[in-house]
Design a protein around this motif. Sequence first.
Motif, short mmCIF file in Angstrom:
data_model
loop_
_atom_site.label_atom_id
_atom_site.label_comp_id
_atom_site.label_asym_id
_atom_site.label_seq_id
_atom_site.Cartn_x
_atom_site.Cartn_y
_atom_site.Cartn_z
N GLY A 8 46.50 -9.11 110.93
CA GLY A 8 47.69 -8.49 110.40
C GLY A 8 47.90 -8.64 108.91
N GLY A 9 47.02 -9.37 108.25
CA GLY A 9 47.17 -9.50 106.80
C GLY A 9 46.86 -8.19 106.10
N GLY A 10 47.12 -8.15 104.81
CA GLY A 10 46.85 -6.95 104.04
C GLY A 10 47.59 -6.95 102.75
N SER A 11 47.71 -5.78 102.17
CA SER A 11 48.38 -5.63 100.89
C SER A 11 49.69 -4.87 101.07
CB SER A 11 47.48 -4.86 99.91
OG SER A 11 46.29 -5.57 99.66
N VAL A 12 50.69 -5.29 100.33
CA VAL A 12 52.01 -4.66 100.43
C VAL A 12 52.69 -4.77 99.08
CG1 VAL A 12 53.16 -6.76 101.21
CG2 VAL A 12 54.08 -4.52 101.87
N GLN A 13 53.60 -3.86 98.81
CA GLN A 13 54.36 -3.94 97.57
C GLN A 13 55.50 -4.93 97.72
OE1 GLN A 13 55.52 0.08 96.55
NE2 GLN A 13 53.67 0.33 95.31
N ALA A 14 55.93 -5.47 96.62
CA ALA A 14 57.05 -6.40 96.63
C ALA A 14 58.27 -5.75 97.29
CB ALA A 14 57.39 -6.81 95.20
N GLY A 15 58.92 -6.54 98.13
CA GLY A 15 60.06 -6.05 98.88
C GLY A 15 59.70 -5.51 100.26
N GLY A 16 58.40 -5.36 100.50
CA GLY A 16 57.94 -4.85 101.78
C GLY A 16 57.81 -5.92 102.84
#
Length: 126
Positions: A8-16
């Motif tokens: 479930g890891g990954g990249s996300v924008q701040a606030g996500g």
Amino acid sequence: HVQLVESGGGSVQAGGSLGLSCAGSGYIGGFGCMAWFRQLPGKQREGVAAVYSGDSTLGTTYYADSVKGRFYIYQGDPKSTTYLQMNSLRPEDTGMYYCAAECSSNEYLAVRNYKYWGQGTQVTVS
């Protein structure tokens, strides 16, 4: 042979938001306690959240101050899985996140307290 596998890891924008899962195998009866730790760049591994259920189906949860109100830990049924829901993510949450299981004391956010560890999953917040 006990195994813990994170996903479930990954990249996300701040606030996500992101959700992490940990599936355990090879341990009869499930785990009395499970936890999530993280290792931020250049820092030691630290406890993020833990859940202790012992012989009960309901768990008591513990959180690091830095994630209180943003992260939530759940233990599945049977008690060999755990989930970490991460909301309002910040760039400083970026790091490798590890699942851990089977504690030997009530220091639920202490690295030394856990017997089994997963390989980790990367979380990147930009």
